[in-house]
Design an enzyme around this catalytic site. Structure first.
Site, PDB file in Angstrom:
ATOM      1  N   GLY A  86       7.160   6.237  83.453  1.00 24.59           N
ATOM      2  CA  GLY A  86       6.372   5.261  82.714  1.00 24.59           C
ATOM      3  C   GLY A  86       5.001   5.845  82.422  1.00 24.59           C
ATOM      4  N   ARG A  87       4.031   4.981  82.234  1.00 25.89           N
ATOM      5  CA  ARG A  87       2.665   5.462  81.973  1.00 25.89           C
ATOM      6  C   ARG A  87       1.852   5.635  83.248  1.00 25.89           C
ATOM      7  NH1 ARG A  87      -0.733   2.528  79.611  1.00 25.89           N
ATOM      8  NH2 ARG A  87       0.466   0.614  79.512  1.00 25.89           N
ATOM      9  N   GLU A  90       0.338   9.312  84.277  1.00 24.23           N
ATOM     10  CA  GLU A  90      -0.834   9.866  83.590  1.00 24.23           C
ATOM     11  C   GLU A  90      -2.132   9.301  84.145  1.00 24.23           C
ATOM     12  OE1 GLU A  90      -1.571   7.143  79.609  1.00 24.23           O
ATOM     13  OE2 GLU A  90       0.138   8.507  79.609  1.00 24.23           O
ATOM     14  N   CYS A 116      11.533  10.947  84.758  1.00 26.34           N
ATOM     15  CA  CYS A 116      10.859  10.672  83.498  1.00 26.34           C
ATOM     16  C   CYS A 116       9.482  11.343  83.445  1.00 26.34           C
ATOM     17  CB  CYS A 116      10.791   9.163  83.282  1.00 26.34           C
ATOM     18  SG  CYS A 116      10.489   8.675  81.576  1.00 26.34           S
ATOM     19  N   HIS A 117       8.417  10.560  83.309  1.00 26.80           N
ATOM     20  CA  HIS A 117       7.057  11.106  83.252  1.00 26.80           C
ATOM     21  C   HIS A 117       6.491  11.424  84.637  1.00 26.80           C
ATOM     22  CE1 HIS A 117       7.347   9.446  79.195  1.00 26.80           C
ATOM     23  NE2 HIS A 117       6.257  10.112  78.867  1.00 26.80           N
ATOM     24  N   TYR A 139      11.335  13.599  81.187  1.00 26.00           N
ATOM     25  CA  TYR A 139      11.472  13.116  79.816  1.00 26.00           C
ATOM     26  C   TYR A 139      11.080  14.255  78.884  1.00 26.00           C
ATOM     27  CZ  TYR A 139      11.081  10.147  75.718  1.00 26.00           C
ATOM     28  OH  TYR A 139      11.245   9.606  74.469  1.00 26.00           O
TER      29      TYR A 139
END
Length: 197
Positions: A86-87, A90, A116-117, A139
């Protein structure tokens, strides 16, 4: 004593990538501990694909209480680590306590699952030598991040390198958790499961 798994996340985590591992761990009798920059109610998101879009869309999802703040985490008290995507990655990679936590799991060669991320959090490490020569997937938009860590980006959507399990995105969660749980149950096993070879 039940094994304890630390789940590193924060606001903007992909809802499936945090809830699915958390409940699978609990189902197996393991303790799943949600860690975030602050101990608070986290806001997860749902990433999905819509025809005509070149990338994913994002919608609000379930709330998730964080059990512990990164600053209060003693990584030696945990047997394994999961990093949802997800976000959140970051954002959480900027937390000053994150490198200390990551370094422990890498140095101790404990099972780590990144999906993923999730690979983005490893950019927080000042010394990235522990990932040089390793291979992992993420990802596809994170390929440059994986390569900047000195690792080889694996094209397959599910990849195991020693005790590092990585997945491309939430559709890969069944295989991702199968491989992660296998490492958690059998710590000496460092090979790819027969179903992936």
């Amino acid at each position: 004593m039940s094994k304890r798994v630390l789940i590193l996340t924060g606001d903007g985590a992909e809802v499936l990538e945090v809830y699915y591992p958390m409940y699978r761990l609990k189902e197996e009798g393991f303790d799943a501990v949600i860690a975030a920059p602050q101990q608070k109610m986290l806001h997860t998101v749902c990433h999905d694909f819509v025809e005509g879009w070149d990338t994913y869309t994002e919608k609000p999802a379930h709330l998730l209480p964080a059990d512990i703040a990164f600053a209060d985490v003693d990584p030696a008290a945990y047997d394994a680590l999961i990093i949802p995507g997800g976000r959140a990655p970051e954002f959480i990679r900027n937390d000053p306590d994150l490198p200390r936590i990551l370094k422990h799991f890498l140095d101790a060669d404990k099972p780590i699952g990144s999906i993923c991320h999730g690979a983005q959090v490893f950019l927080a490490l000042r010394n990235r030598s522990s990932l040089e020569g390793r291979s992992m997937t993420a990802y596809s938009a994170c390929k440059l991040e994986v390569e900047s860590l000195g690792a080889t980006y694996a094209d397959e959507t599910l990849h195991v390198d020693g005790r590092l399990v990585s997945g491309h995105a939430w559709p890969d969660l069944p295989g991702f958790m199968r491989e992660f749980l296998s490492l958690l149950r059998h710590p000496a096993d460092r090979t790819l499961s027969p179903s992936l070879s």
